[in-house]
Design an enzyme around this catalytic site. Structure first.
Site, PDB file in Angstrom:
ATOM      1  N   GLU A  92      44.154  10.688  67.936  1.00 26.78           N
ATOM      2  CA  GLU A  92      44.803  10.381  69.362  1.00 26.78           C
ATOM      3  C   GLU A  92      44.010  10.467  71.166  1.00 26.78           C
ATOM      4  OE1 GLU A  92      49.897   9.471  68.507  1.00 26.78           O
ATOM      5  OE2 GLU A  92      49.068  10.767  68.844  1.00 26.78           O
ATOM      6  N   CYS A 105      44.375  12.586  78.442  1.00 25.01           N
ATOM      7  CA  CYS A 105      44.511  13.851  77.053  1.00 25.01           C
ATOM      8  C   CYS A 105      43.201  13.119  75.808  1.00 25.01           C
ATOM      9  CB  CYS A 105      46.133  13.963  76.778  1.00 25.01           C
ATOM     10  SG  CYS A 105      45.993  15.473  75.536  1.00 25.01           S
ATOM     11  N   CYS A 112      44.047  20.849  62.930  1.00 26.51           N
ATOM     12  CA  CYS A 112      43.470  21.763  63.234  1.00 26.51           C
ATOM     13  C   CYS A 112      44.308  23.391  62.355  1.00 26.51           C
ATOM     14  CB  CYS A 112      45.164  21.982  64.313  1.00 26.51           C
ATOM     15  SG  CYS A 112      44.889  23.499  65.379  1.00 26.51           S
ATOM     16  N   CYS A 116      50.538  26.145  64.478  1.00 19.13           N
ATOM     17  CA  CYS A 116      51.637  26.439  65.410  1.00 19.13           C
ATOM     18  C   CYS A 116      52.637  26.039  64.405  1.00 19.13           C
ATOM     19  CB  CYS A 116      51.554  26.483  66.804  1.00 19.13           C
ATOM     20  SG  CYS A 116      49.993  27.289  67.673  1.00 19.13           S
ATOM     21  N   CYS A 119      53.831  22.637  66.229  1.00 17.86           N
ATOM     22  CA  CYS A 119      53.436  22.037  66.024  1.00 17.86           C
ATOM     23  C   CYS A 119      52.885  20.914  64.866  1.00 17.86           C
ATOM     24  CB  CYS A 119      52.128  22.027  66.719  1.00 17.86           C
ATOM     25  SG  CYS A 119      50.990  21.170  67.655  1.00 17.86           S
ATOM     26  N   SER A 225      48.064  28.108  75.318  1.00 21.30           N
ATOM     27  CA  SER A 225      49.816  28.348  74.637  1.00 21.30           C
ATOM     28  C   SER A 225      50.940  29.673  74.850  1.00 21.30           C
ATOM     29  CB  SER A 225      49.483  27.449  73.560  1.00 21.30           C
ATOM     30  OG  SER A 225      49.170  26.669  74.143  1.00 21.30           O
ATOM     31  N   HIS A 227      53.797  30.566  74.550  1.00 24.22           N
ATOM     32  CA  HIS A 227      55.174  30.149  74.082  1.00 24.22           C
ATOM     33  C   HIS A 227      55.689  32.075  73.859  1.00 24.22           C
ATOM     34  CE1 HIS A 227      53.407  26.063  73.557  1.00 24.22           C
ATOM     35  NE2 HIS A 227      52.283  26.737  73.036  1.00 24.22           N
ATOM     36  N   CYS A 345      54.377  14.313  74.403  1.00 23.49           N
ATOM     37  CA  CYS A 345      53.342  15.842  73.476  1.00 23.49           C
ATOM     38  C   CYS A 345      53.738  16.269  72.356  1.00 23.49           C
ATOM     39  CB  CYS A 345      53.706  16.757  74.689  1.00 23.49           C
ATOM     40  SG  CYS A 345      52.634  17.625  74.559  1.00 23.49           S
TER      41      CYS A 345
HETATM   42  S1  SF4 Z   1      49.198  24.075  69.200  1.00 26.16           S
HETATM   43 FE1  SF4 Z   1      48.442  24.728  67.862  1.00 26.16          FE
HETATM   44  S2  SF4 Z   1      48.543  23.776  65.804  1.00 26.16           S
HETATM   45 FE2  SF4 Z   1      48.883  22.507  67.793  1.00 26.16          FE
HETATM   46  S3  SF4 Z   1      47.275  21.600  68.166  1.00 26.16           S
HETATM   47 FE3  SF4 Z   1      47.057  23.222  69.387  1.00 26.16          FE
HETATM   48  S4  SF4 Z   1      46.236  25.280  68.556  1.00 26.16           S
HETATM   49 FE4  SF4 Z   1      46.138  23.592  66.803  1.00 26.16          FE
END
Ligand code: SF4
Length: 374
Positions: A92, A105, A112, A116, A119, A225, A227, A345
């Site tokens: 996307e 974006c 990936c 996570c 996600c 990231s 978190h 998001c």
């Molecule tokens: S938030 Fe984590 S799992 Fe999702 S795309 Fe980013 S690195 Fe990959």
């Protein structure tokens, strides 16, 4: 021999290519300007190149960006493209128009591997790295699409341009370093897109060695990231933390900012109800980032079916933001955009899979797709 895709090449690689077909190196600059700056879609349009050279290029090369499978525009002007990257994979790209900027974006991997827990991209697993041409091709394609819309007056984007690029779509950009770096160089190159390095933001979940390389090679703005404010919690949310725990990650953030003075790190923090949103977490965070020039971006979680997680309440998010602000940390709460076209998001795998089944019925194939939450 199959034609090479010139979107795969930054300035240096393009120079090597033109030499390989027996042309003078300065032709590379002309080509770069035509492809990225002037937005040519074919060699025919490159009117100041000799006809013989145009014919040679048409023989040896092509300009190919991922094919658009779907193009939708939200009521708020957010526009999302679903792009085919082959072998039943799709990615996307999202354009977010705002009063003072237009942000694109883009994705860097199909799927990936970081996984996570909050996600949906992570839940889909890793398919493959995108090529440089597929990464910069998203910007090239979006420029064309937005220009075309401006020309026809369609979709309300006539006065919008792409002023900012964020590598926050699908994938962990620093796990695809070798393809991402030339794409970043093209974004910054005055003969290509000419964006200032502060208008290009790469978001990482904390690939420490590659953060150091990026600081050397192309220090664009960096978002991390985060978190979670401690290793126990972050280990469970961002598995990469087991390899690069918080103190290692924050040391890398300090080094990054040292390499690019006057910069700061943007810490992304997804707000998960009852998981990482207590006052005590805010206090821990404040102590953790004490000596890192930074700002925080709080992301209201968008729940997806298998996550088992909930979004923090608006009051909780505001109170959390207030704690950080009171400690002198600039803190923003990300506004949800493009809800009606699933371009908010990340974390919309359920909805997207449904739509994929629709396309499966229509086109006789399946294209799994999910969005990330950097
Ligand atoms: S938030 Fe984590 S799992 Fe999702 S795309 Fe980013 S690195 Fe990959």
């Amino acid at each position: 021999m199959s034609p090479v895709n010139l979107l795969d090449f930054d300035a240096a690689a393009l120079e090597k290519f033109v030499e390989s077909i027996g042309e003078k190196p300065f032709r590379a600059k002309q080509l770069l300007r035509w492809i990225h700056h002037r937005g040519a879609r074919s060699f025919e349009e490159m009117s100041d190149l000799a006809k013989s050279l145009r014919a040679k290029l048409a023989d040896a090369a092509q300009l190919a960006s991922p094919a658009v499978l779907n193009d939708s525009t939200s009521d708020d002007g957010t526009r999302k493209w679903l792009l085919d990257v082959g072998q039943r994979n799709a990615i996307e790209t999202v354009f977010i128009p705002e009063d003072d900027r237009g942000t694109l974006c883009i994705s860097t991997q199909a799927g990936c591997a970081v996984n996570c827990s909050f996600c949906s991209t992570g839940k889909q697993g890793f398919n493959r790295n995108l090529t440089t041409g597929e990464i910069i091709g998203q910007l090239w394609m979006a420029e064309h699409a937005l220009r075309d819309s401006a020309r026809t007056g369609a979709s309300g984007v006539s006065d919008r341009v792409i002023s900012n690029v964020v590598l926050m779509g699908m994938g962990e950009p620093l796990q695809n370093y070798d393809a991402v770096l030339p794409a970043l160089r093209l974004m910054l190159d005055d003969n290509a897109y000419g964006l200032s390095r502060r208008r290009v933001t790469l978001s990482t979940s904390g690939m420490v060695p590659q953060m150091d390389r990026l600081a050397e090679d192309c220090p664009v703005a960096l978002a991390v990231s985060l978190h979670a404010p401690n290793d126990t919690l972050r280990d469970s949310l961002v598995p990469l933390n087991r390899k690069y725990p918080l103190q290692t990650l924050l040391a890398a953030c300090r080094r990054y900012v040292r390499a690019a003075p006057r910069d700061f790190i943007t810490f992304e923090y997804v707000m998960l109800d009852g998981v990482n949103d207590h006052d005590a977490h805010a206090k821990e965070l404040i102590a953790l980032v004490d000596d890192v020039p930074c700002k925080f971006n709080l992301i209201p979680f968008n729940p997806f079916p298998q996550s088992g997680l909930r979004r923090s309440s608006s009051e909780r998010i505001r109170a959390f933001a207030q704690h950080l602000s009171d400690a002198g940390i600039v803190t923003t709460i990300r506004r949800t955009r493009g809800d009606d076209i699933d371009a908010a998001c990340g974390q919309l795998a359920g909805d997207i899979r449904d739509r994929t089944r629709l396309s499966e019925r229509r086109a006789g194939k399946t294209i799994p797709i999910a969005a990330s939450v950097h």
